[in-house]
Design an enzyme around this catalytic site. Structure first.
Site, PDB file in Angstrom:
ATOM      1  N   VAL A   1      34.744  31.648  36.883  1.00 27.94           N
ATOM      2  CA  VAL A   1      35.036  32.434  35.620  1.00 27.94           C
ATOM      3  C   VAL A   1      35.528  31.693  34.483  1.00 27.94           C
ATOM      4  O   VAL A   1      35.672  32.500  33.470  1.00 27.94           O
ATOM      5  CB  VAL A   1      36.047  33.631  36.176  1.00 27.94           C
ATOM      6  CG1 VAL A   1      35.395  34.548  37.112  1.00 27.94           C
ATOM      7  CG2 VAL A   1      37.417  32.748  36.653  1.00 27.94           C
TER       8      VAL A   1
ATOM      9  N   LYS B   1      52.816  41.619  41.796  1.00 24.53           N
ATOM     10  CA  LYS B   1      53.601  40.748  41.131  1.00 24.53           C
ATOM     11  C   LYS B   1      53.589  40.453  39.647  1.00 24.53           C
ATOM     12  O   LYS B   1      54.106  39.714  38.852  1.00 24.53           O
ATOM     13  CB  LYS B   1      53.206  39.345  41.763  1.00 24.53           C
ATOM     14  CG  LYS B   1      53.646  39.110  43.226  1.00 24.53           C
ATOM     15  CD  LYS B   1      53.046  37.839  43.889  1.00 24.53           C
ATOM     16  CE  LYS B   1      53.621  38.039  45.387  1.00 24.53           C
ATOM     17  NZ  LYS B   1      53.021  39.209  46.017  1.00 24.53           N
TER      18      LYS B   1
ATOM     19  N   THR C   1      33.904  35.953  47.592  1.00 28.06           N
ATOM     20  CA  THR C   1      33.597  35.354  49.169  1.00 28.06           C
ATOM     21  C   THR C   1      35.014  35.489  49.845  1.00 28.06           C
ATOM     22  O   THR C   1      35.361  35.094  50.619  1.00 28.06           O
ATOM     23  CB  THR C   1      33.539  33.900  49.111  1.00 28.06           C
ATOM     24  OG1 THR C   1      34.206  33.269  47.934  1.00 28.06           O
ATOM     25  CG2 THR C   1      31.936  33.737  48.658  1.00 28.06           C
ATOM     26  N   GLY C   2      36.112  35.946  48.915  1.00 20.77           N
ATOM     27  CA  GLY C   2      37.463  36.421  49.547  1.00 20.77           C
ATOM     28  C   GLY C   2      37.357  37.363  50.383  1.00 20.77           C
ATOM     29  O   GLY C   2      36.446  38.251  50.858  1.00 20.77           O
TER      30      GLY C   2
END
Length: 337
Positions: free
Chosen positions: A69, A134, A14-15
């Site tokens: 998850v 990152k 849904t991101g």
């Protein structure tokens, strides 16, 4: 076509990435099933309502699974009869991870382990995990958890005996993704702020549009042999230029580097240069471990594209990237669909 009649599951679907990836798949392929796996029922409801307006939407194909998850049993259920998994679920806000380290570890590291175990027990064909710049030479917890996750996915190729293949895609800041700097600046400009906050005048970031990210993941699904970390060649921006591009008449205010933030980002560290292969439009960081089920030769990928080793000590860094966007180019880039 590669994904026709295949069943695909997207974790964290849904991101921003999940929305664009799902709509791209529905447009380009005749899927058997598309499963959106995430833990927020409201976001799933909103996404389903939005997709109902999409001419490519089919309620028989698109399914929504509530789950986390962190819950391996639920993942195993969701992956039944799935062919391909895209793992996009993560806790990714850098300051939030610094203040809530255990939560970040549970989702980003234990979650990765659960994805791997569920994929192996369901004989999934391919798994691509999304990483981040990152994760290269990490200084913040988010980056450190994603580095651990990347290592798990690469090593998982030794556990599968070649049946399930796992690869990683790593790229930089996605223009306009939720929680990133462009929506923050837009919000401040809309509110009539008199100045824009910049953490440091020399700060740079890698820049990629959402669609470019989605297309890169799709391409690597064809390229992958399993065990690669794919890195696209993309431009950099100076954050001060971004502020000028978005609000030419507003002054900037230097507010200092936030917890866990870097001045420049790295996607291929110099310490991995002996493992890095350069292709025409991307790099591949090859595994540091030997696979027992096959040869570790990644100079030719599954599409027949060939690459060559980079110079020892070479680093792909947003501050020394040969490709920087001008303020005009940033405006064009930010307006891309």
């Amino acid at each position: 076509k590669m994904l026709n009649n295949k069943s695909v599951l997207i974790t964290g679907g849904t991101g921003s990435f999940g929305h664009r990836y799902a709509s791209t798949l529905l447009k380009k392929y005749r899927l058997k099933r598309l499963v959106i796996f995430s833990r927020d029922e409201l976001k799933q409801y909103d996404m389903e309502m939005r997709f109902r307006q999409n001419k490519d939407y089919d309620s028989n194909i698109m399914r929504f699974f509530i789950g986390d998850v962190r819950d391996r049993a639920r993942l195993e259920e969701a992956m039944r009869d799935i062919d391909i998994v895209i793992h996009a679920a993560a806790l990714k806000q850098v300051p939030a991870a610094e203040y809530n380290p255990m939560e970040c570890i549970k989702t980003n590291i234990h979650g990765a382990e659960n994805i791997i175990q569920a994929a192996l027990s369901n004989n999934i064909d391919k798994v691509i995990a999304l990483s981040t710049d990152k994760a290269a030479n990490p200084i913040n917890l988010y980056g450190a958890t994603k580095l651990a996750s990347d290592k798990l996915f690469v090593a998982a190729n030794n556990m599968s005996g070649g049946r399930t293949r796992f690869s990683v895609v790593r790229y930089g800041n996605v223009v306009g993704s939720r929680g990133s700097v462009v929506p923050l600046f837009e919000n401040l400009i809309d509110k009539g702020e008199r100045q824009l906050p910049i953490t440091h005048e020399k700060m740079t970031r890698f820049w990629i549009t959402l669609q470019e990210g989605v297309d890169f993941v799709l391409k690597n699904m064809e390229r992958m042999q399993g065990g690669e970390i794919f890195v696209p060649k993309i431009p950099s921006v100076r954050i001060i230029d971004l502020a000028k591009a978005m609000a030419p008449n507003l002054p900037v205010k230097i507010i200092g580097i936030r917890p866990g933030e870097k001045l420049h980002e790295i996607m291929c560290p110099s310490d991995d240069s002996h493992l890095t292969i350069e292709f025409m439009d991307h790099f591949v960081i090859t595994p540091s471990i030997r696979f027992f089920s096959r040869e570790n030769d990644f100079t030719t990928n599954s599409l027949g594209e060939t690459g060559k080793a980079v110079n020892l000590g070479a680093e792909y860094n947003s501050g020394t990237n040969p490709n920087f966007l001008t303020t005009n180019e940033i405006v064009d880039y930010n307006n891309k669909p």
